[in-house]
Design an enzyme around this catalytic site. Structure first.
Site, PDB file in Angstrom:
ATOM      1  N   CYS A 227       0.843  -1.185   0.000  1.00  0.00           N
ATOM      2  CA  CYS A 227       0.000   0.000   0.000  1.00  0.00           C
ATOM      3  C   CYS A 227       0.885   1.245   0.000  1.00  0.00           C
ATOM      4  O   CYS A 227       1.801   1.368   0.824  1.00  0.00           O
ATOM      5  CB  CYS A 227      -0.910  -0.018   1.229  1.00  0.00           C
ATOM      6  SG  CYS A 227      -1.913   1.475   1.416  1.00  0.00           S
TER       7      CYS A 227
ATOM      8  N   CYS B  29       0.509   3.109   3.536  1.00  0.00           N
ATOM      9  CA  CYS B  29       0.955   2.607   4.846  1.00  0.00           C
ATOM     10  C   CYS B  29       1.982   1.475   4.783  1.00  0.00           C
ATOM     11  O   CYS B  29       2.484   1.067   5.820  1.00  0.00           O
ATOM     12  CB  CYS B  29      -0.253   2.150   5.661  1.00  0.00           C
ATOM     13  SG  CYS B  29      -1.026   0.638   5.073  1.00  0.00           S
TER      14      CYS B  29
ATOM     15  N   CYS C  84      -7.243  -1.351   1.530  1.00  0.00           N
ATOM     16  CA  CYS C  84      -6.120  -1.808   2.338  1.00  0.00           C
ATOM     17  C   CYS C  84      -6.662  -2.194   3.714  1.00  0.00           C
ATOM     18  O   CYS C  84      -7.388  -1.427   4.342  1.00  0.00           O
ATOM     19  CB  CYS C  84      -5.077  -0.701   2.469  1.00  0.00           C
ATOM     20  SG  CYS C  84      -3.737  -1.119   3.625  1.00  0.00           S
TER      21      CYS C  84
ATOM     22  N   CYS D 116      -5.096   0.472   6.534  1.00  0.00           N
ATOM     23  CA  CYS D 116      -5.433   1.900   6.597  1.00  0.00           C
ATOM     24  C   CYS D 116      -6.761   2.243   5.929  1.00  0.00           C
ATOM     25  O   CYS D 116      -7.202   3.384   6.013  1.00  0.00           O
ATOM     26  CB  CYS D 116      -4.314   2.746   5.999  1.00  0.00           C
ATOM     27  SG  CYS D 116      -4.158   2.628   4.203  1.00  0.00           S
TER      28      CYS D 116
ATOM     29  N   CYS E 294      -8.543  -5.680  -9.766  1.00  0.00           N
ATOM     30  CA  CYS E 294      -8.179  -4.580 -10.659  1.00  0.00           C
ATOM     31  C   CYS E 294      -7.769  -3.403  -9.778  1.00  0.00           C
ATOM     32  O   CYS E 294      -8.608  -2.788  -9.116  1.00  0.00           O
ATOM     33  CB  CYS E 294      -9.389  -4.241 -11.527  1.00  0.00           C
ATOM     34  SG  CYS E 294      -9.049  -3.005 -12.783  1.00  0.00           S
TER      35      CYS E 294
END
Length: 161
Positions: A75, A78, A123, A126, A147
């Protein structure tokens, strides 16, 4: 006629789903929480628009589309490990696509921005918007296509031993 108008108005209010309330409830689930101004200061404009405002990048615009070397995609907000290169495939859609994520790395939601319900991928640490999941992935594996907006990810190559 007045009764019908009141009935329709009541149905509209009952059927409305407050996205703000849902976002507030979901925010409490994530172990990494920051204010909008803090996210804005830490992310690029594009990362902020995608990860925090659920926008979508232009197809075929991400340099991550071409990555084939072993490694992990994390991510961009984070650093949570989300996807491994071995599960990446070329879907032809213009966005990085994977048939599965790192176990327990994602959270799921839904959106109706295009007029129909889609499964949204977030995510798990976060709550940043990553993209969507579809049932048109490789049949020989999971049949799923994650996607993902490339701007929501950073790539960390696997160290050579």
């Amino acid at each position: 006629m007045k009764k019908i108008s009141i009935l329709i108005l009541a149905l509209v209010f009952i059927s409305c789903k407050s996205e703000a309330q849902q976002d507030k409830e979901n925010a409490e689930e994530y172990k990494i929480q920051k204010t909008e101004s803090k996210w804005k200061a830490e992310l690029t404009n594009q990362e902020f628009r995608i990860l925090r405002k659920a926008e979508t990048e232009r197809p075929f615009s991400s340099p991550l589309n071409d990555i084939k070397q072993p490694g992990v995609f994390v991510c961009a907000a984070c650093g949570n490990e989300l996807y491994e290169t071995e599960h990446k495939f070329d879907s032809g859609t213009g966005w990085p696509s994977f048939d599965r994520a790192v176990e327990n790395s994602l959270a799921f939601s839904s959106d109706r921005k295009l007029g129909y319900q889609r499964s949204e991928l977030l995510c798990g640490d976060c709550g940043g918007h990553l993209g969507h999941i579809f049932d048109d992935g490789p049949k020989e594996t999971t049949g799923k296509r994650h996607c993902i907006n490339g701007a929501a990810l950073e790539f960390i190559p696997k160290e050579k031993s």
